[in-house]
Design a protein around this motif. Structure first.
Motif, PDB file in Angstrom:
ATOM      1  N   LEU A   1     -30.959  30.428   3.677  1.00 25.01           N
ATOM      2  CA  LEU A   1     -30.425  31.352   4.689  1.00 25.01           C
ATOM      3  C   LEU A   1     -31.456  31.578   5.793  1.00 25.01           C
ATOM      4  O   LEU A   1     -31.124  31.580   6.979  1.00 25.01           O
ATOM      5  CB  LEU A   1     -30.060  32.677   4.025  1.00 25.01           C
ATOM      6  N   LYS A   2     -32.694  31.690   5.389  1.00 14.74           N
ATOM      7  CA  LYS A   2     -33.761  31.911   6.362  1.00 14.74           C
ATOM      8  C   LYS A   2     -33.851  30.729   7.312  1.00 14.74           C
ATOM      9  O   LYS A   2     -33.974  30.874   8.532  1.00 14.74           O
ATOM     10  CB  LYS A   2     -35.085  32.082   5.605  1.00 14.74           C
ATOM     11  N   ASN A   3     -33.740  29.607   6.716  1.00 17.00           N
ATOM     12  CA  ASN A   3     -33.775  28.375   7.486  1.00 17.00           C
ATOM     13  C   ASN A   3     -32.636  28.353   8.508  1.00 17.00           C
ATOM     14  O   ASN A   3     -32.834  28.055   9.686  1.00 17.00           O
ATOM     15  CB  ASN A   3     -33.660  27.214   6.512  1.00 17.00           C
ATOM     16  N   TYR A   4     -31.449  28.691   8.028  1.00 17.65           N
ATOM     17  CA  TYR A   4     -30.273  28.703   8.928  1.00 17.65           C
ATOM     18  C   TYR A   4     -30.515  29.669  10.069  1.00 17.65           C
ATOM     19  O   TYR A   4     -30.200  29.402  11.210  1.00 17.65           O
ATOM     20  CB  TYR A   4     -29.010  29.141   8.184  1.00 17.65           C
ATOM     21  N   LYS A   5     -31.083  30.797   9.723  1.00 13.28           N
ATOM     22  CA  LYS A   5     -31.269  31.829  10.741  1.00 13.28           C
ATOM     23  C   LYS A   5     -32.230  31.356  11.827  1.00 13.28           C
ATOM     24  O   LYS A   5     -32.054  31.650  13.002  1.00 13.28           O
ATOM     25  CB  LYS A   5     -31.807  33.109  10.099  1.00 13.28           C
ATOM     26  N   ASN A   6     -33.237  30.586  11.374  1.00 10.19           N
ATOM     27  CA  ASN A   6     -34.180  30.057  12.357  1.00 10.19           C
ATOM     28  C   ASN A   6     -33.503  29.076  13.297  1.00 10.19           C
ATOM     29  O   ASN A   6     -33.839  28.979  14.468  1.00 10.19           O
ATOM     30  CB  ASN A   6     -35.336  29.359  11.649  1.00 10.19           C
ATOM     31  N   ASN A   7     -32.543  28.347  12.734  1.00  7.70           N
ATOM     32  CA  ASN A   7     -31.862  27.351  13.562  1.00  7.70           C
ATOM     33  C   ASN A   7     -30.781  27.958  14.437  1.00  7.70           C
ATOM     34  O   ASN A   7     -30.218  27.277  15.290  1.00  7.70           O
ATOM     35  CB  ASN A   7     -31.251  26.268  12.687  1.00  7.70           C
ATOM     36  N   LEU A   8     -30.437  29.209  14.154  1.00 13.71           N
ATOM     37  CA  LEU A   8     -29.450  29.924  14.967  1.00 13.71           C
ATOM     38  C   LEU A   8     -28.080  29.254  15.008  1.00 13.71           C
ATOM     39  O   LEU A   8     -27.419  29.282  16.032  1.00 13.71           O
ATOM     40  CB  LEU A   8     -29.961  30.114  16.393  1.00 13.71           C
ATOM     41  N   ILE A   9     -27.707  28.627  13.916  1.00 11.19           N
ATOM     42  CA  ILE A   9     -26.349  28.063  13.890  1.00 11.19           C
ATOM     43  C   ILE A   9     -25.453  29.078  13.183  1.00 11.19           C
ATOM     44  O   ILE A   9     -25.620  29.350  11.991  1.00 11.19           O
ATOM     45  CB  ILE A   9     -26.304  26.714  13.149  1.00 11.19           C
ATOM     46  N   LYS A  10     -24.532  29.622  13.949  1.00 15.29           N
ATOM     47  CA  LYS A  10     -23.730  30.737  13.435  1.00 15.29           C
ATOM     48  C   LYS A  10     -23.019  30.373  12.146  1.00 15.29           C
ATOM     49  O   LYS A  10     -23.054  31.107  11.167  1.00 15.29           O
ATOM     50  CB  LYS A  10     -22.690  31.133  14.483  1.00 15.29           C
ATOM     51  N   GLU A  11     -22.348  29.253  12.168  1.00 18.84           N
ATOM     52  CA  GLU A  11     -21.518  28.881  11.031  1.00 18.84           C
ATOM     53  C   GLU A  11     -22.374  28.739   9.769  1.00 18.84           C
ATOM     54  O   GLU A  11     -21.996  29.205   8.696  1.00 18.84           O
ATOM     55  CB  GLU A  11     -20.774  27.581  11.355  1.00 18.84           C
ATOM     56  N   SER A  12     -23.545  28.152   9.924  1.00 24.62           N
ATOM     57  CA  SER A  12     -24.404  27.974   8.751  1.00 24.62           C
ATOM     58  C   SER A  12     -24.872  29.317   8.226  1.00 24.62           C
ATOM     59  O   SER A  12     -24.938  29.525   7.016  1.00 24.62           O
ATOM     60  CB  SER A  12     -25.629  27.130   9.099  1.00 24.62           C
ATOM     61  N   ILE A  13     -25.207  30.205   9.136  1.00 23.80           N
ATOM     62  CA  ILE A  13     -25.671  31.527   8.693  1.00 23.80           C
ATOM     63  C   ILE A  13     -24.565  32.209   7.896  1.00 23.80           C
ATOM     64  O   ILE A  13     -24.787  32.788   6.830  1.00 23.80           O
ATOM     65  CB  ILE A  13     -26.064  32.399   9.896  1.00 23.80           C
ATOM     66  N   ARG A  14     -23.339  32.124   8.428  1.00 27.39           N
ATOM     67  CA  ARG A  14     -22.206  32.734   7.730  1.00 27.39           C
ATOM     68  C   ARG A  14     -22.081  32.146   6.337  1.00 27.39           C
ATOM     69  O   ARG A  14     -21.952  32.868   5.346  1.00 27.39           O
ATOM     70  CB  ARG A  14     -20.927  32.507   8.531  1.00 27.39           C
ATOM     71  N   MET A  15     -22.131  30.821   6.275  1.00 30.60           N
ATOM     72  CA  MET A  15     -22.001  30.161   4.984  1.00 30.60           C
ATOM     73  C   MET A  15     -23.122  30.614   4.047  1.00 30.60           C
ATOM     74  O   MET A  15     -22.893  30.861   2.864  1.00 30.60           O
ATOM     75  CB  MET A  15     -22.078  28.635   5.174  1.00 30.60           C
ATOM     76  N   GLY A  16     -24.324  30.712   4.602  1.00 33.65           N
ATOM     77  CA  GLY A  16     -25.460  31.117   3.782  1.00 33.65           C
ATOM     78  C   GLY A  16     -25.247  32.497   3.188  1.00 33.65           C
ATOM     79  O   GLY A  16     -25.399  32.712   1.977  1.00 33.65           O
ATOM     80  N   HIS A  17     -24.820  33.421   4.031  1.00 33.61           N
ATOM     81  CA  HIS A  17     -24.534  34.782   3.546  1.00 33.61           C
ATOM     82  C   HIS A  17     -23.458  34.752   2.476  1.00 33.61           C
ATOM     83  O   HIS A  17     -23.554  35.423   1.449  1.00 33.61           O
ATOM     84  CB  HIS A  17     -24.078  35.661   4.705  1.00 33.61           C
ATOM     85  N   ASN A  18     -22.444  33.965   2.755  1.00 29.58           N
ATOM     86  CA  ASN A  18     -21.324  33.897   1.821  1.00 29.58           C
ATOM     87  C   ASN A  18     -21.774  33.385   0.465  1.00 29.58           C
ATOM     88  O   ASN A  18     -21.414  33.930  -0.576  1.00 29.58           O
ATOM     89  CB  ASN A  18     -20.249  32.965   2.376  1.00 29.58           C
TER      90      ASN A  18
ATOM     91  N   VAL B   1     -31.123  32.540  -6.443  1.00 30.98           N
ATOM     92  CA  VAL B   1     -31.315  33.530  -5.394  1.00 30.98           C
ATOM     93  C   VAL B   1     -32.414  33.076  -4.445  1.00 30.98           C
ATOM     94  O   VAL B   1     -32.238  33.092  -3.230  1.00 30.98           O
ATOM     95  CB  VAL B   1     -31.687  34.911  -5.994  1.00 30.98           C
ATOM     96  N   GLU B   2     -33.506  32.610  -5.043  1.00 33.42           N
ATOM     97  CA  GLU B   2     -34.617  32.185  -4.196  1.00 33.42           C
ATOM     98  C   GLU B   2     -34.203  31.041  -3.298  1.00 33.42           C
ATOM     99  O   GLU B   2     -34.477  31.030  -2.094  1.00 33.42           O
ATOM    100  CB  GLU B   2     -35.811  31.774  -5.057  1.00 33.42           C
ATOM    101  N   ARG B   3     -33.511  30.098  -3.901  1.00 31.25           N
ATOM    102  CA  ARG B   3     -33.089  28.921  -3.136  1.00 31.25           C
ATOM    103  C   ARG B   3     -32.178  29.345  -1.980  1.00 31.25           C
ATOM    104  O   ARG B   3     -32.379  28.980  -0.818  1.00 31.25           O
ATOM    105  CB  ARG B   3     -32.353  27.938  -4.052  1.00 31.25           C
ATOM    106  N   LEU B   4     -31.188  30.159  -2.340  1.00 27.25           N
ATOM    107  CA  LEU B   4     -30.198  30.546  -1.325  1.00 27.25           C
ATOM    108  C   LEU B   4     -30.844  31.359  -0.206  1.00 27.25           C
ATOM    109  O   LEU B   4     -30.515  31.192   0.970  1.00 27.25           O
ATOM    110  CB  LEU B   4     -29.071  31.351  -1.973  1.00 27.25           C
ATOM    111  N   GLU B   5     -31.773  32.205  -0.584  1.00 26.20           N
ATOM    112  CA  GLU B   5     -32.420  33.029   0.445  1.00 26.20           C
ATOM    113  C   GLU B   5     -33.267  32.173   1.379  1.00 26.20           C
ATOM    114  O   GLU B   5     -33.286  32.384   2.586  1.00 26.20           O
ATOM    115  CB  GLU B   5     -33.264  34.120  -0.205  1.00 26.20           C
ATOM    116  N   ALA B   6     -33.931  31.183   0.782  1.00 23.42           N
ATOM    117  CA  ALA B   6     -34.732  30.281   1.604  1.00 23.42           C
ATOM    118  C   ALA B   6     -33.833  29.522   2.572  1.00 23.42           C
ATOM    119  O   ALA B   6     -34.130  29.394   3.774  1.00 23.42           O
ATOM    120  CB  ALA B   6     -35.491  29.306   0.714  1.00 23.42           C
TER     121      ALA B   6
END
Lengths: 456, 436
Positions: B123-140, B116-121
């Motif tokens: 996801l946060k990273n993806y969100k900072n980069n603003l790459i939609k596809e990565s954010i989606r994958m992270g959430h998934n 959980v910690e890893r995935l959340e970290a």
């Protein structure tokens, strides 16, 4: 200013108008204010040489004065009952309808006097026929409500002469002219409420239900106690007839519906128990509500509706079974006790008599077997034709009234000014919308506006 | 009528009771083959459900469930709960207790937490980069993980969050399927409805997905007692489904659910056109031959056979996760349908014979029929003396006369009342405080 014209003696009064035509509008308009200002002692005077002023009056031509004198005489301490009675009867028989329409309250007063005197005389049966005739004579049509209606019904109710009320009750009230008849909303509510009670007395529950419904659905901004009482009876009658509360018309005022919820809860609980068709539950509920019903004087009616539950269940059985033993019927209906089947038989016999069901009971079997049949009326006799024609005629007369009302509405000031508003509102520049131009006919716009102004 | 009412109450009470009822060992159920059709969460859920309701299969079911939890999920809470239940059952029978694999519990607990910690970290990273596809994958991925750990509400949240980052139709469908899967497990069927609709509105749906969506919608309708709609949806399900949706439902289930719902809600013509002549559904029916037999038996009016099959399989279905609380109603409806159909060609029927073919006694049958008649499902009357059921001869002419007379009276009354009301309003005779 008018006080200066007040006559000093009754002789003056009689002389002042005797030389004009007493039936003309003018006189009534002048006369009435004078009459209204005179004290009642004035009318109890006698003419100089102990002649009765009534003798010198023509009942029809001078109805108003006659009425004032009669009423005043009835209100003295010791009226001469027999003579006054005959005077009143004469008056009611011959009075002039148009004159009395200017003072409907006097007519009501005389009617009340009549009942009072007749009671003193110990025989109020004699009053019903004349009163009924008076109502018919006084009302512009049989469908008009007068201020006498509710009083008359109350008398009938109090002395339990229900049938006497029928000639009046059978005509549906649809017309209201409150200025002519001097009525207010209570007259309407009470008339229909009393009417419903009379019909209950006559066991014509269908019509009683209709009357109560009129009371409840009367236009209202606050709720009248009459409406609440009517609702209580409405619930019980409705249960008696149909086993459930017949929904009130959509236009019933919201205030009334809310008030009914607040004040008639026991009745609604009783109805809920009834609708479950569970005899035990209904009995329990009735037990619970007995005091309330007794207080409202509806206990007898509630008991009757309890019996209706059995009849309804038997009615249902006729839809389901062709033959069924009495014991089974008693069981299915929910009758208990050692002689349940004989009670069931009783019910069935009564229902057959009233033609609610069509059945035969045969006792050649052990328990008694009931065979249910369909309604034998095949609707192929002349009786049917007569009945249908009667109904068609009635419907046609109702239709006539609708057409008349429609006409009146179409001519009314409100309707026309609204039309006018709708037309001019849609087109401030005076240019018509396409569909409205159609309605007016092309190019006929100007004259219509004039007409609108004329009425507005 | 009181009979009806009591029956109704009894049926309701029964439905509630079935939640805790203990079912006798089923006649036909082979736990291993049955459960082999499923995988993932539904496998565990179904096993636990059976274990709870069927003492005879309890121990075996718990063991299988524990095994499944251990191999395919990270849900240590469920593992412990199931193990405790198993031990209770074992100890009550005086058998040696099951050894809880505490090493596994500890390790999964740690693993789950670190994931959980890893995935959340991430996801946060993806969100900072603003790459939609990565954010989606992270959430998934986070959603998948939560799902795996059994925290369904968190999973649902993650899956629904991907919604804003969906760029293609495929993504939308993926998101919808995920949400539907979790919602079914949560029993939140209104969610299922709306997401099925959302998914169906996307273009180019693969046929497998289409089948999945149909089944999901059917389950949702089944849950809200809309048997007819449910039946139709089950019947429209493509056979492409086969074992592709075994984390929710097996094709055998489609045959059973669809068949029973159809029997309970379709009339004869619909049964023929939509079930028997339905080539796609035939393939499902091959998996559950007794349902096929049932439907054919019903269509060919072999009611004794039908009732026999129904009775035989009743216990099995009581152990079904989705079917159990609808079973009584469905069975009732099928029986009613059968009674109606039985009588339809006749003018008169001997109740004795009828009772025989429905394996019941005459008084009971009489009551059932009386109920149907009052519900207006059969136009007939019972001759209780001679024990004969007679079709009602309807005299249309008399009926019309009666009806029109009544209507005329109504019209008169209503019109009069309206006229009075109009005139009252016109005269302003409104019940009011101060107009007295």
């Amino acid at each position: 200013m008018p006080s200066q014209q007040l006559p000093n003696t009754i002789e003056d009064l009689l002389n002042s108008f005797s030389h004009t035509d007493a039936t003309s509008d003018q006189v009534t308009k002048q006369l009435l204010p004078i009459l209204r200002q005179l004290p009642s002692t004035f009318f109890t005077q006698w003419i100089g040489d102990h002649r009765d002023p009534l003798d010198s009056l023509n009942v029809t031509r001078n109805s108003l004065v006659y009425a004032y004198i009669l009423d005043a005489r009835c209100r003295v301490d010791r009226p001469e009952v027999p003579r006054l009675l005959s005077r009143i009867f004469e008056f009611l028989d011959k009075f002039d309808q148009q004159q009395m329409q200017h003072a409907p309250e006097k007519l009501l007063a005389i009617a009340q006097d009549l009942s009072k005197l007749a009671t003193q005389f110990g025989n109020n049966i004699i009053t019903f026929k004349p009163l009924a005739n008076t109502i018919i004579k006084f009302a512009p049509s049989r469908n008009h409500l007068t201020n006498l209606h509710q009083f008359f019904l109350k008398e009938c109710l109090l002395s339990k002469f229900y049938t006497q009320a029928l000639p009046i009750l059978e005509q549906d009230i649809t017309e209201i002219e409150h200025q002519l008849m001097g009525i207010n909303y209570l007259d309407h509510l009470l008339y229909h409420y009393y009417g419903g009670m009379v019909y209950i007395g006559l066991k014509n529950y269908d019509r009683a239900l209709y009357f109560f419904r009129l009371v409840i659905s009367a236009p209202a901004v606050v709720t009248s106690a009459v409406q609440l009482e009517a609702y209580k009876k409405y619930v019980l009658v409705s249960l008696y007839l149909y086993g459930k509360i017949i929904p009130l018309p959509k236009y019933t005022s919201g205030v009334v519906i809310r008030a009914v919820k607040n004040y008639c809860q026991p009745y609604q609980d009783f109805a809920a128990a009834f609708e479950s068709l569970n005899v035990k539950r209904v009995r329990n509920e009735l037990q619970k509500c007995t005091d309330i019903f007794k207080k409202d004087k509806n206990l007898g009616l509630a008991r009757q509706s309890l019996e209706a539950i059995f009849r309804q269940k038997i009615q249902q059985l006729t839809q389901t079974y062709l033959t069924l033993s009495l014991a089974d019927i008693a069981d299915a209906v929910g009758l208990e006790g050692p002689n349940a089947s004989s009670i069931a038989e009783d019910y069935i016999l009564r229902m057959i008599e009233t033609r609610e069901i069509f059945a035969t009971i045969s006792h050649s079997h052990q328990n008694g077997m009931v065979s249910f049949q369909d309604n034998p009326d095949r609707y192929n006799t002349s009786l049917t034709i007569t009945k249908i024609e009667e109904h068609i005629a009635q419907a046609a007369s109702v239709n006539q009234r609708v057409i008349k009302t429609d006409h009146l509405v179409a001519c009314s000031k409100e309707y026309l000014s609204k039309q006018h508003l709708a037309l001019s509102g849609g087109m401030p520049g005076g240019l018509g919308l396409a569909d409205e131009a159609d309605f007016l006919g092309s190019g006929n716009y100007e004259p219509f506006i004039d007409e609108g102004r004329f009425f507005g | 009528m009181s009979i009806n009412l009591e029956d109704g109450i009894a049926a309701n009470a029964k439905r509630k009771r079935t939640l805790e009822v203990c079912v006798e060992p089923p006649n036909n159920l082979d736990l291993d083959t049955y459960i082999a059709n499923y995988k993932g969460h539904t496998k565990v859920d179904r096993l636990l459900f059976i274990a709870k309701r069927c003492p005879a299969l309890q121990i075996e079911a718990y063991k299988l469930a524990l095994q499944e939890i251990q191999t395919s999920t990270l849900d240590h809470n469920k593992y412990i709960a199931a193990a405790t239940k198993l031990n209770e059952a074992l100890s009550s029978q005086g058998r040696p207790l099951f050894q809880i694999d505490s090493a596994w519990v500890d390790s999964t607990q740690k693993r789950a937490k670190s994931s959980v910690e890893r995935l959340e970290a991430e996801l946060k990273n993806y969100k900072n980069n603003l790459i939609k596809e990565s954010i989606r994958m992270g959430h998934n991925e986070l959603g998948d993980h939560h799902y795996n750990c059994g925290s369904l509400t968190n999973a649902l949240k993650c899956y629904s969050r991907t919604r804003d980052y969906c760029t293609t139709a495929k993504h939308i469908i993926e998101m919808c399927l995920n949400v539907i899967k979790v919602s079914i497990e949560l029993g939140n069927y209104s969610h299922v409805h709306s997401y099925v609709i959302k998914a169906e509105s996307t273009p180019d749906i693969p046929s497998v997905v289409q089948a999945k969506l149909k089944v999901a919608a059917a389950l949702a309708n089944l849950d809200s007692n809309k048997y007819k709609v449910a039946a139709r949806l089950f019947l429209e399900t493509g056979f492409d489904l086969s074992n592709n949706y075994s984390e929710v439902i097996s094709p055998n289930d489609v045959a059973v659910y669809g068949g029973l719902c159809a029997l309970a809600s379709f009339d004869r013509a619909e049964l023929k056109s939509k079930v028997i002549d339905n080539a796609e559904f035939k393939q499902f029916l091959e998996l559950e031959p007794h349902i096929r037999e049932l439907i054919h038996g019903f269509y060919h009016s072999k009611y004794a056979l039908v009732l026999d099959i129904l009775e035989k399989w009743k216990n099995d279905y009581f152990l079904d996760l989705h079917l159990h609380n609808h079973l009584e109603t469905l069975y009732d409806n099928i029986r009613k349908k059968a009674l109606i159909q039985y009588f339809s060609p006749f003018l008169t029927v001997d109740l004795n014979k009828m009772a025989q073919s429905f394996c019941t006694e005459v008084p009971k049958l009489e009551r059932e029929l009386a109920k149907l008649i009052t519900e207006n499902q059969i136009q007939a009357r019972i001759d209780s003396h001679n024990k004969i059921l007679c079709a009602k001869q309807q005299d249309q002419r008399s009926g019309i006369f009666q009806k029109s007379l009544k209507m005329g009276e109504e019209y008169e009354k209503n019109t009069s009342a309206m006229l009075l009301r109009m005139n009252l309003l016109k005269a302003n005779l409104v019940v009011n405080k101060d107009s007295k």
